[in-house]
Design a protein around this motif. Structure first.
Motif, PDB file in Angstrom:
ATOM      1  N   LYS A 228       0.856  -1.184   0.000  1.00  0.00           N
ATOM      2  CA  LYS A 228       0.000   0.000   0.000  1.00  0.00           C
ATOM      3  C   LYS A 228       0.891   1.233   0.000  1.00  0.00           C
ATOM      4  N   TYR A 368     -16.807   5.095  -3.407  1.00  0.00           N
ATOM      5  CA  TYR A 368     -16.269   4.161  -2.418  1.00  0.00           C
ATOM      6  C   TYR A 368     -17.232   3.014  -2.087  1.00  0.00           C
ATOM      7  N   PHE A 392      -6.277  -1.005  -6.522  1.00  0.00           N
ATOM      8  CA  PHE A 392      -7.151   0.046  -5.998  1.00  0.00           C
ATOM      9  C   PHE A 392      -6.435   1.387  -6.025  1.00  0.00           C
ATOM     10  N   ILE A 394      -7.304   5.045  -4.760  1.00  0.00           N
ATOM     11  CA  ILE A 394      -8.302   5.714  -3.910  1.00  0.00           C
ATOM     12  C   ILE A 394      -8.005   7.198  -3.881  1.00  0.00           C
ATOM     13  N   LEU A 538      -9.824  -4.553   0.848  1.00  0.00           N
ATOM     14  CA  LEU A 538      -8.527  -4.250   0.253  1.00  0.00           C
ATOM     15  C   LEU A 538      -7.668  -5.505   0.136  1.00  0.00           C
ATOM     16  N   GLY A 541      -7.222  -7.227  -3.158  1.00  0.00           N
ATOM     17  CA  GLY A 541      -6.435  -6.591  -4.201  1.00  0.00           C
ATOM     18  C   GLY A 541      -4.969  -6.923  -4.058  1.00  0.00           C
ATOM     19  N   SER A 543      -2.697  -4.476  -4.639  1.00  0.00           N
ATOM     20  CA  SER A 543      -2.044  -3.257  -4.174  1.00  0.00           C
ATOM     21  C   SER A 543      -3.074  -2.140  -4.062  1.00  0.00           C
ATOM     22  N   THR A 544      -2.796  -1.190  -3.154  1.00  0.00           N
ATOM     23  CA  THR A 544      -3.688  -0.042  -2.962  1.00  0.00           C
ATOM     24  C   THR A 544      -2.867   1.229  -2.893  1.00  0.00           C
ATOM     25  N   SER A 562      -5.508   1.701   7.249  1.00  0.00           N
ATOM     26  CA  SER A 562      -4.735   0.494   6.967  1.00  0.00           C
ATOM     27  C   SER A 562      -4.383  -0.229   8.262  1.00  0.00           C
TER      28      SER A 562
END
Length: 811
Positions: A228, A368, A392, A394, A538, A541, A543-544, A562
């Motif tokens: 992340k 979202y 993701f 955001i 999350l 996924g 990666s974010t 997180s």
């Protein structure tokens, strides 16, 4: 095609090296076997996927099934076709290894009375048959039993339907289903090759701004390492393209299956669309869809989704797969206009069509809630658990803290139970009794509560709510009167949400009751720290990337967004030349309640007047509340009138000033009219008076000379209220800065957002006035962006001189 011929065409194995296209058992059968109408009047569907609390029933049933019962067994099988394989995977609720025949058990928790369930629901049975076939194939079984177990969640009574199938029957049925899916898998396989080939040739579409190349590199590295990343990116860096470009590149290298670009604002969705469109100018083949709210795309006057009210709902599922496949194979244009045209061509619901198309596209731009909301998320992507290999992005991630709290909290009001009881008292005494039981529980809590009270367990309330939902299910099946039915249905959904959230309760929640000023009494399950709940999604996924122009202090957002301690963070350098911006703190005014007075309001009004009168242009002044705005507006308006009509002054030297005011209940049209004022040419100045944290303090883009100054009145601190105090006490009890987490950081974010309206591009020039002496205090200045290190101090008597001096020589 018979089973023997099918097997020759579709050799099943687990060792082929061809590319694998995965689909869950649930998604496969729901997609291929669906038919009929959209009908929101059906109250069923309260299985484990609709209600989190069903998971507890699952575990309870599984534990009491004995040693021969194996629970939650992961299963998968590969079906080979030319060029690729389809992997069908899932988790069987139970496998019973007893007697001479193995049984696959599929458990569904329901709230309706079991007498209303006379046979297994076809889609449920289909899931179980898939698992039966996979087991039989891999364990060489000649026959299999399938057991559908329905559990009434209030009484825990069970009703089971048992079927028996030969291996040949299961194989013929299963392969027929998978064969129907083959054309979809082939499209996915061939499209991915086309898309990836086009991605290889694209390059960053602009000259890199200062700091932008570092962002691009950091995003790509984060995806490569499956981490992340938190990005603090000042306005003007070009963070949208810096996030989108490397993510598209990474997807082309098979580092992610699909991009979700998530945002809370319509305007940022538009910016994301423009970024993808810019890359597509380089012959990039990418299918991108923006999901729009149902109410906005519905063809009918009201979004009443049933075949009696909507012709598009009638037979929708009979036609929608053809509509989707036609669109996917004939165009890359997934715009709203294109979707609506396709929906009309096939006579299907445009909203549901968009959701189905989103399954197959490369990038989804959406709010979202489509990913995170436990009641509204896209179950086709996020209900199965495991990894979807998603990427993701955001945007405006500072909004996700409060949005996360809202999505994972739930509230019920005592008055709603009382109202519903009165509504059905004569027509349905049994439901009325259940509602009264809930009402009495709330009444007991109300008697113990003066203002608010932090509660321990509310499990006793949850049990009564389960009881009332059972009766509501029955009522909704039987009731035809629309008005009465609608009120009960609304309460039904609120209770369902409450019970779902109740099942999530952990140390990140505070449960409290509150007697509101208006007299209404509520019980709230308040998600104080949403990070654990966000992680549930999350985690699906690869990666974010969280990014915003106001992600400060970054550790605050890391803590609340997180659960990982090794997340990356980067502070992008601003390309903006600070000499083109005047940043001043007015240290002789304050918005503290103890210092508010007519004299103080006049000083704020004078600050605004002296600032806007030095240079013709457009300005915004942001206030802590509508009340404060009104208190300053009166002396400001009086000052305008006095200056415009002053005797003995050179009127030709004065700047004519027009003032517009944000009203409390602006609709979309009124907001657009307000903003259009800033696009117009005028001989004088325009000042808009707005509320900080409102619709005009973020998400609007007034670049160049459309806005040259912002005056921010106050530190943006939220008003003291019970919920803010609960937040403060929660973090204080955990040796964290409670005041900062509940008041200062949210307040300063509003300040930073408002200030960010002025400087939108490298070429912009403007003024930012922070009008509150508290901005000089260390704890507030520690939250300032790095590029604010040049702030100056001013007072009312010298602000005119300093503003005038700044504008000298500026274009």
């Amino acid at each position: 095609m018979n089973a023997e011929k099918t097997e020759k065409k579709n050799e099943l194995n687990t060792e082929q090296a061809d590319p694998v296209i995965k689909i869950s058992v649930r998604n496969l059968v729901e997609f291929i076997l669906r038919e009929g109408d959209i009908d929101n009047r059906v109250a069923g569907g309260m299985d484990k996927d609709a209600m989190q609390m069903g998971n507890r029933i699952h575990r309870k049933i599984q534990r009491r099934m004995g040693a021969e019962y194996h629970a939650e067994v992961p299963m998968k099988i590969l079906v080979s076709y030319q060029d690729f394989q389809i992997q069908v995977e899932g988790r069987a609720d139970g496998i019973i290894e007893a007697d001479e025949c193995i049984t696959i058990d599929e458990i569904k928790g329901v709230l309706k009375e079991l007498e209303y369930i006379t046979e297994a629901v076809p889609v449920h049975l289909a899931q179980a048959k898939c698992y039966a076939y996979i087991y039989a194939k891999q364990q060489n079984q000649e026959k299999m039993r399938v057991q559908m177990t329905y559990c009434q969640m209030e009484t825990e009574e069970l009703k089971q339907f048992v079927s028996e199938y030969t291996f040949e029957e299961l194989e013929e049925w299963f392969l027929a289903v998978v064969n129907q899916y083959e054309k979809w898998a082939r499209f996915e396989f061939e499209w991915k090759q086309t898309r990836n080939a086009s991605i290889k040739s694209i390059e960053f579409p602009f000259d890199y701004r200062e700091g932008q190349r570092d962002l691009v590199t950091s995003v790509y590295r984060t995806i490569l390492r499956k981490k992340k990343l938190f990005i603090q990116a000042p306005t003007g860096v070009g963070k949208t393209m810096a996030a989108v470009f490397p993510t598209v590149k990474a997807m082309g290298e098979n580092l992610g299956r699909k991009i979700f670009y998530l945002t809370a604002k319509t305007i940022t969705r538009t910016v994301a669309e423009q970024a993808f469109a810019t890359l597509k100018e380089q012959s990039l083949r990418l299918k991108v869809i923006t999901l729009t709210a149902k109410e906005k795309v519905c063809f009918m006057e009201e979004a009443d989704c049933n075949p009696d009210a909507c012709p598009y709902a009638k037979g929708h599922f009979d036609r929608v797969n053809d509509a989707v496949f036609d669109m996917l194979t004939h165009t890359d244009d997934m715009s709203r206009e294109s979707l609506e045209a396709q929906a009309k061509k096939y006579n299907v619901c445009p909203f549901e069509l968009a959701l189905d198309v989103s399954t197959w596209v490369d990038a989804v731009i959406c709010d979202y809630n489509y990913v995170f909301d436990p009641t509204a998320h896209l179950k086709r992507f996020f209900s199965e658990g495991g990894s979807g290999d998603y990427l993701f992005l955001i945007d405006e991630a500072h909004n996700l803290v409060e949005r996360g709290r809202e999505m994972y909290s739930a509230v019920l009001y005592k008055e709603e139970f009382l109202s519903a009881k009165k509504l059905v008292k004569l027509s349905d005494p049994k439901l009325a009794r259940r509602l009264e039981e809930c009402n009495k529980q709330f009444l007991e809590l109300k008697r113990e509560c003066e203002t608010y009270q932090v509660l321990g367990s509310v499990s006793h309330i949850a049990l009564k709510l389960m009881n009332v939902m059972t009766e509501m299910e029955r009522f909704l099946e039987e009731e035809k009167e629309s008005g009465k039915r609608e009120e009960i249905l609304n309460l039904y959904f609120e209770i369902r949400s409450f019970l779902n959230i109740h099942d999530r309760l952990d140390e990140n929640y505070v449960t409290y009751s509150e007697l509101e000023p208006g007299g209404r009494f509520k019980v709230k399950l308040f998600c104080v720290n949403p990070s654990v709940n966000l992680q549930e999604f999350l985690a699906q996924g690869n990666s974010t990337v969280f990014f915003s122009a106001t992600l400060l202090p970054i550790n605050y957002y890391k803590k609340l967004l997180s659960v990982d301690s090794d997340d990356y963070a980067i502070y992008a350098k601003s390309p903006f030349q600070t000499e083109n911006r005047l940043l001043m703190i007015g240290n002789d005014v304050s918005t503290k309640y103890t210092l508010r007075s007519e004299e103080m309001y006049r000083k704020f009004a004078a600050y605004i007047y002296e600032t806007v009168s030095q240079k013709r242009g457009n300005y915004l002044a942001f206030f802590p509340s509508y009340r404060f705005l009104e208190d300053v507006y009166t002396p400001f308006w009086n000052r305008l009138q006095a200056e415009m009509s002053g005797d003995g002054q050179d009127k030709s030297a004065r700047t004519e000033i027009e003032c517009i005011v944000q009203s409390q209940y602006m609709n979309e049209e009124a907001r657009e009219i307000f903003l259009e004022n800033f696009e117009e040419e005028r001989s004088g100045s325009l000042v808009g008076l707005c509320v900080m944290g409102g619709i005009f303090s973020e998400g609007i883009d007034l670049s160049e000379d459309k806005l040259i100054g912002a005056m921010i009145i106050g530190t943006g601190l939220p008003q003291v209220c019970n919920e803010r105090e609960i937040l403060k006490n929660y973090f204080d009890a955990r040796q964290m800065p409670g005041f900062d987490y509940s008041y200062m950081y949210p307040g300063m974010n509003k300040v930073l957002q408002a200030a960010g309206r002025v400087i939108r591009t490298e070429e912009d020039t403007g003024i930012i006035l922070l009008l509150d002496e508290r901005f000089r205090q260390r704890q507030y200045r520690e939250v300032f962006p790095r590029e604010w290190s040049d702030q100056k101090i001013c007072r009312l008597e010298d602000v005119k001189e300093k503003v005038s001096e700044f504008w000298k020589g500026k274009i």
